[in-house]
Enzyme design. Sequence first.
Site, PDB file in Angstrom:
ATOM      1  N   LYS B  92       0.818  -1.220   0.000  1.00 37.96           N
ATOM      2  CA  LYS B  92       0.000   0.000   0.000  1.00 37.96           C
ATOM      3  C   LYS B  92       0.850   1.268   0.000  1.00 37.96           C
ATOM      4  O   LYS B  92       1.845   1.364   0.726  1.00 37.96           O
ATOM      5  CB  LYS B  92      -0.890   0.029   1.253  1.00 37.96           C
ATOM      6  CG  LYS B  92      -2.025  -0.986   1.243  1.00 37.96           C
ATOM      7  CD  LYS B  92      -2.865  -0.812   2.505  1.00 37.96           C
ATOM      8  CE  LYS B  92      -3.808  -1.979   2.737  1.00 37.96           C
ATOM      9  NZ  LYS B  92      -4.937  -2.008   1.794  1.00 37.96           N
ATOM     10  N   GLY B 225     -14.034  -5.274   5.429  1.00 40.09           N
ATOM     11  CA  GLY B 225     -15.024  -5.831   6.345  1.00 40.09           C
ATOM     12  C   GLY B 225     -15.374  -7.287   6.104  1.00 40.09           C
ATOM     13  O   GLY B 225     -16.211  -7.848   6.814  1.00 40.09           O
TER      14      GLY B 225
END
Lengths: 211, 305
Positions: B92, B225
Amino acid sequence: MAKLTIGVLALQGAFAEHINMLGKVGVAARTVRKPSELDGLDGLIIPGGESTTMALVAERWGLVQPLKAWVQAGKPTWGTCAGMILLSDRATGQKQGGQALIGGLDVTVSRNYFGRQIDSFEAELSVPKLGDPPVHAIFIRAPAIIDTGADVTVLARLTENAQRSVAVAVQAGPILATAFHPELTDDLRWHELFVNMVTIGMVTEYAEGSG
Amino acid sequence: MSTELNGHQNGQMEKGTFAVKAGLAQMLKGGVIMDVVTPEQARIAEEAGACAVMALERVPADIRRDGGVSRMSDPDMIKGIIEAVTIPVMAKARIGHFVEAQILEALGVDYIDESEVLTPADEEHHINKHKFGVPFVCGCRNLGEALRRISEGAAMIRTKGEAGTGNVVEAVRHARAVYGDIRRLQTMDEDELFAFAKEIRAPYALVKETASLGRLPVVNFAAGGVATPADAALMMQLGVDGVFVGSGIFKSGDPAKRAYAIVQAVTHYNDPKILAEISTNLGEAMVGINIETLSDSEKLASRGW
């Protein structure tokens, strides 16, 4: 002649692209996720994806033995990229602990031969078996064939420089293997070649059956 | 000796093209990309059947707990993970932080996630991803955001969801928004497409391409999630091409078992009997967070635009 149905192993990877291409050449195609789904197929494509993932999922649902039996029975099978690795008798550059291979193609592949993603590339390949124009080939973290057995025909070779040249497409009887991804292009010739192999396989089978 | 038909290539090997960038994402389809913070975790993920790993210093649940500025990981840690596995390694970079992206490219990562999970470095500009040879994946909450990222050069899209919560509700909201809009697009005539492109602030050419394809022009994964095999299968049935699982695996009771089960669920997402079998006895799932208990400043999905 009976209508052909070709299966595409759909455990992980770019299987939808192969189904789309088979549709364009007018052949019925369906996904294979379980052993029973091999029944009634005339040919099988093992697509690109991650060979470690495909091998693990195949093991979990009891597909490794049926796939080995499929190939050993001489049924037409085409592996692209990861699919080629799974069909190869020998592979280098495996993850720690190795992985289950289907085998049946008498070659040694080198996994990720061309390096990491930053080294992935496109190139024009001359493939005499397919004629003109050259094939536009997309190589993604691609393997290469570094050694071939006696009954293996090299269909295309990639020459990086004067010292390095490797096979990237081969055929051995009913098995076709490509290190690159025809299913990511608009060129239908590889799928037509495989469909021809399947058709020839069926003709031979019927001839033997009637004899 | 084997037969040789003298096939060979003509001309150059062309690297870093959009076809090879988007092509790697196509090879990841039907797979699970797992967040890992150590080489050991990367090995567990590979053994469980991950199609790629995301190397980062802290999983989103810990970023959420610890607070502070969250940045690109230490190159040494990323190198350790690259050496530990043969599957693709992603990492990232902060939104707009093109130098972090340059460093990640130099390290040889296979994909860069320009991620809202890290603290944004630029509040107006995302990274110009066309300038890189390495491909990028970016998050989105709706079709307009997805197409803006693609116009900047993203070769893969994911839903933002709400990372580090173990709560799939936001990923569902974002996937439904994207696919609902694509279905609407397909009923529009050209006049309406122009107006719609303006409304969602997306380039007309990409809106038109999406309408004619009936899908996004690049691969789209779910993220944010996903904590159970059922969550992963839910996202697949909604239409995504694969899933990212962040905190959901290594914040659970039995990471190896849960990771393996989620991989199986993404292959067999349409087979409830198999899903029942693989959902059995997985141990504790990560403790979730209800989205309404988060303040607006705690919602990572609102980062980026």
